[in-house]
Design a protein around this motif. Sequence first.
Motif, PDB file in Angstrom:
ATOM      1  N   ARG A 146       0.836  -1.209   0.000  1.00  0.00           N
ATOM      2  CA  ARG A 146       0.000   0.000   0.000  1.00  0.00           C
ATOM      3  C   ARG A 146       0.867   1.254   0.000  1.00  0.00           C
ATOM      4  NH1 ARG A 146      -4.279  -0.627   4.669  1.00  0.00           N
ATOM      5  NH2 ARG A 146      -4.145   1.634   4.560  1.00  0.00           N
ATOM      6  N   LEU A 147       1.969   1.203   0.758  1.00  0.00           N
ATOM      7  CA  LEU A 147       2.877   2.360   0.773  1.00  0.00           C
ATOM      8  C   LEU A 147       3.496   2.582  -0.605  1.00  0.00           C
ATOM      9  CD1 LEU A 147       4.805   2.022   4.161  1.00  0.00           C
ATOM     10  CD2 LEU A 147       3.105   3.756   3.532  1.00  0.00           C
ATOM     11  N   ARG A 148       3.868   1.488  -1.265  1.00  0.00           N
ATOM     12  CA  ARG A 148       4.454   1.628  -2.610  1.00  0.00           C
ATOM     13  C   ARG A 148       3.447   2.230  -3.585  1.00  0.00           C
ATOM     14  NH1 ARG A 148       9.155  -1.364  -2.018  1.00  0.00           N
ATOM     15  NH2 ARG A 148       8.920  -3.233  -0.734  1.00  0.00           N
ATOM     16  N   ASP A 149       2.160   1.833  -3.428  1.00  0.00           N
ATOM     17  CA  ASP A 149       1.116   2.425  -4.285  1.00  0.00           C
ATOM     18  C   ASP A 149       1.018   3.927  -4.037  1.00  0.00           C
ATOM     19  OD1 ASP A 149       0.415   0.018  -5.385  1.00  0.00           O
ATOM     20  OD2 ASP A 149      -1.246  -0.371  -3.972  1.00  0.00           O
ATOM     21  N   ALA A 150       1.053   4.283  -2.761  1.00  0.00           N
ATOM     22  CA  ALA A 150       0.797   5.677  -2.399  1.00  0.00           C
ATOM     23  C   ALA A 150       2.012   6.578  -2.614  1.00  0.00           C
ATOM     24  CB  ALA A 150       0.348   5.753  -0.933  1.00  0.00           C
ATOM     25  N   MET A 151       3.191   5.997  -2.596  1.00  0.00           N
ATOM     26  CA  MET A 151       4.402   6.826  -2.644  1.00  0.00           C
ATOM     27  C   MET A 151       5.336   6.369  -3.774  1.00  0.00           C
ATOM     28  SD  MET A 151       5.147   6.864   1.457  1.00  0.00           S
ATOM     29  CE  MET A 151       6.367   8.177   1.422  1.00  0.00           C
ATOM     30  N   ARG A 187      -3.850  -1.449  14.694  1.00  0.00           N
ATOM     31  CA  ARG A 187      -3.664  -0.921  13.334  1.00  0.00           C
ATOM     32  C   ARG A 187      -2.822   0.355  13.295  1.00  0.00           C
ATOM     33  NH1 ARG A 187      -6.908  -3.628   9.841  1.00  0.00           N
ATOM     34  NH2 ARG A 187      -6.974  -1.975   8.283  1.00  0.00           N
ATOM     35  N   VAL A 188      -1.658   0.260  13.958  1.00  0.00           N
ATOM     36  CA  VAL A 188      -0.686   1.357  13.908  1.00  0.00           C
ATOM     37  C   VAL A 188       0.698   0.765  13.603  1.00  0.00           C
ATOM     38  CG1 VAL A 188      -1.934   2.783  15.585  1.00  0.00           C
ATOM     39  CG2 VAL A 188      -0.174   1.172  16.399  1.00  0.00           C
ATOM     40  N   VAL A 189       1.671   1.617  13.355  1.00  0.00           N
ATOM     41  CA  VAL A 189       3.076   1.175  13.312  1.00  0.00           C
ATOM     42  C   VAL A 189       3.911   2.150  14.131  1.00  0.00           C
ATOM     43  CG1 VAL A 189       3.093   0.018  11.062  1.00  0.00           C
ATOM     44  CG2 VAL A 189       3.546   2.466  11.195  1.00  0.00           C
ATOM     45  N   GLY A 190       5.009   1.629  14.647  1.00  0.00           N
ATOM     46  CA  GLY A 190       6.005   2.507  15.266  1.00  0.00           C
ATOM     47  C   GLY A 190       6.902   3.044  14.168  1.00  0.00           C
ATOM     48  N   CYS A 191       7.198   4.332  14.222  1.00  0.00           N
ATOM     49  CA  CYS A 191       8.051   4.948  13.206  1.00  0.00           C
ATOM     50  C   CYS A 191       9.263   5.537  13.927  1.00  0.00           C
ATOM     51  CB  CYS A 191       7.242   6.016  12.480  1.00  0.00           C
ATOM     52  SG  CYS A 191       8.191   6.844  11.209  1.00  0.00           S
ATOM     53  N   GLN A 251       7.579   7.579  16.939  1.00  0.00           N
ATOM     54  CA  GLN A 251       6.172   7.982  16.949  1.00  0.00           C
ATOM     55  C   GLN A 251       5.292   6.797  16.583  1.00  0.00           C
ATOM     56  OE1 GLN A 251       6.986  11.516  14.290  1.00  0.00           O
ATOM     57  NE2 GLN A 251       5.341  12.349  15.571  1.00  0.00           N
ATOM     58  N   THR A 252       4.032   6.868  17.001  1.00  0.00           N
ATOM     59  CA  THR A 252       3.071   5.825  16.654  1.00  0.00           C
ATOM     60  C   THR A 252       2.070   6.412  15.664  1.00  0.00           C
ATOM     61  OG1 THR A 252       3.338   4.860  18.833  1.00  0.00           O
ATOM     62  CG2 THR A 252       1.387   4.206  17.573  1.00  0.00           C
ATOM     63  N   ILE A 253       1.962   5.772  14.519  1.00  0.00           N
ATOM     64  CA  ILE A 253       1.141   6.347  13.437  1.00  0.00           C
ATOM     65  C   ILE A 253       0.115   5.307  12.978  1.00  0.00           C
ATOM     66  CG2 ILE A 253       1.206   7.498  11.190  1.00  0.00           C
ATOM     67  CD1 ILE A 253       3.061   8.869  13.151  1.00  0.00           C
ATOM     68  N   ALA A 254      -1.120   5.760  12.792  1.00  0.00           N
ATOM     69  CA  ALA A 254      -2.169   4.863  12.285  1.00  0.00           C
ATOM     70  C   ALA A 254      -1.866   4.508  10.826  1.00  0.00           C
ATOM     71  CB  ALA A 254      -3.523   5.555  12.388  1.00  0.00           C
ATOM     72  N   GLN A 266       0.971   9.670   4.392  1.00  0.00           N
ATOM     73  CA  GLN A 266       1.016  11.130   4.548  1.00  0.00           C
ATOM     74  C   GLN A 266       2.141  11.538   5.510  1.00  0.00           C
ATOM     75  OE1 GLN A 266      -1.079  13.252   2.805  1.00  0.00           O
ATOM     76  NE2 GLN A 266       0.488  14.681   3.552  1.00  0.00           N
ATOM     77  N   HIS A 267       2.187  10.840   6.623  1.00  0.00           N
ATOM     78  CA  HIS A 267       3.190  11.136   7.641  1.00  0.00           C
ATOM     79  C   HIS A 267       4.606  10.931   7.086  1.00  0.00           C
ATOM     80  CE1 HIS A 267       5.155  11.216  11.569  1.00  0.00           C
ATOM     81  NE2 HIS A 267       5.783  10.114  11.209  1.00  0.00           N
ATOM     82  N   LEU A 268       4.801   9.813   6.403  1.00  0.00           N
ATOM     83  CA  LEU A 268       6.140   9.497   5.878  1.00  0.00           C
ATOM     84  C   LEU A 268       6.560  10.490   4.799  1.00  0.00           C
ATOM     85  CD1 LEU A 268       5.908   5.605   5.673  1.00  0.00           C
ATOM     86  CD2 LEU A 268       7.342   6.948   7.236  1.00  0.00           C
ATOM     87  N   ALA A 269       5.590  10.873   3.969  1.00  0.00           N
ATOM     88  CA  ALA A 269       5.911  11.830   2.907  1.00  0.00           C
ATOM     89  C   ALA A 269       6.453  13.111   3.544  1.00  0.00           C
ATOM     90  CB  ALA A 269       4.676  12.113   2.063  1.00  0.00           C
TER      91      ALA A 269
END
Length: 429
Positions: free
Chosen positions: A352-357, A397-401, A411-414, A420-423
């Motif tokens: 999904r990340l590859r699709d979005a970014m 349904r989060v990940v640690g970043c 940080q903990t991101i949904a 969006q956050h990674l971008a």
Amino acid sequence: MSKTLQAIRGMNDILPEQTPTWRYLENTLATLLDGYGYKEIRLPVLEFTELFARGIGEGTDVVDKEMYTFLDRNAESLTLRPEGTAGCVRAVLEHGLTGGGQVQKLWYAGPMYRYEKPQKGRYRQFHQVGVEVFNLPGPDIDAELIVLTARLWQKLGLAGSVTLQLNSLGSSEARAVYRDALVAYLQERFEQLDEDSQRRLTTNPLRILDSKNAQTQALLVGAPTLHDYLDEESRVHFEGLKARLDALGIGYEINPKLVRGLDYYGRTVFEWVTDKLGSQGTVCAGGRYDGLISQFGGKPTPGVGFAMGVERLVLLLETLELVPAALHSPADLYLCAFGEPAELAALTLAERLRDAMPGLRLVVNAGAGSFKSQFKKADKSGARFALILGEDELATRVVGCKPLRDDSEQQTIAWDALAQHLATCLAQA
Ligand code: ATP
Ligand code: MG
């Protein structure tokens, strides 16, 4: 004990730490040639031996001493291409690409094979990027070939490290008269010539001008020069080329000893030379070969081209430290997952990340492993952030970043907000 397997001498592996430089060079060239309207052609590495015997010619080092020639299972004599022009001309004729005076501006890239003594900048498998233009007889296109190479040096930061040598070989009639004068001059000094040059005096006397032997070069100082034998049309062509280079502000040195010892080469010859690579200093060599196509049985067709040695250019970029650091930039993200359910979710999340970014460089941990071992791999990957997906993160349904290159907080991101956050994070230098 069995012998360790090794690559053939003079045939190099191009290792992962070098391939970014190769791609940089290849991509820069492809974009540049695109910008001048040149089209790529891809040609076989193997051809019938006769193609090179006819297309390069007996009496040349390449044909006499350097070809990889063998019989195939059908007893046909085949040769690994030592250069690209002959194959390109064959293809153009075979497919009628120059029929009716059609102009063709073509380029190709790939490995070439010559049985030479391997040394720095000289290998048995090496790579060329070549350009060939058909059906344009004037000096304007000769100038274009030179200006586009000059632009390449500019783009690569090499402009101050290469110089242009230029000569005109005149018409084949003019050259024949000159050849007689040269042979007469050298015949009188036959005993002082090196062995290769003695042989060439009968097979290919113009090539003697190109000899690397110091004593032979000294003998040549008083020899007649080709320039004094130029025919009127070739002189006008040469003046036309020089006028264009002058108008473009491209400097050159006239080198009356620059030759291609083959009859179908005529008029313009040029070389880009550097003094930064020792004796293997020619990085690009070209010329006009209006007689070549008829040699292959086609209608007389003007042709002009050049070939550059990719290994020598890569060496030059490395020597001068001109390889952009960003080429070696590592991954952006390293995704760690702990336990089978998290691994499965990580796969989907990564896609999904590859699709979005688009353009994201994301390494997904493979081979499982403890916290410690996955972090070690994440660090080694050079990634700027590690993403962490364990049982707890999966449940909510989060990940640690986790930033890997500074001390800022994890940080903990949904999942839904992750791209969006990674971008945003990655956009920050
Ligand atoms: P040289 O005088 O160095 O042997 P050449 O006249 O045989 O060169 P060309 O046939 O004109 O070379 O080939 C064009 C370019 O290809 C050369 O200027 C050089 O940059 C590169 N090249 C030729 N032979 C080799 C080789 N054996 N290894 C690496 N590069 C090569
Ligand atoms: Mg050579």
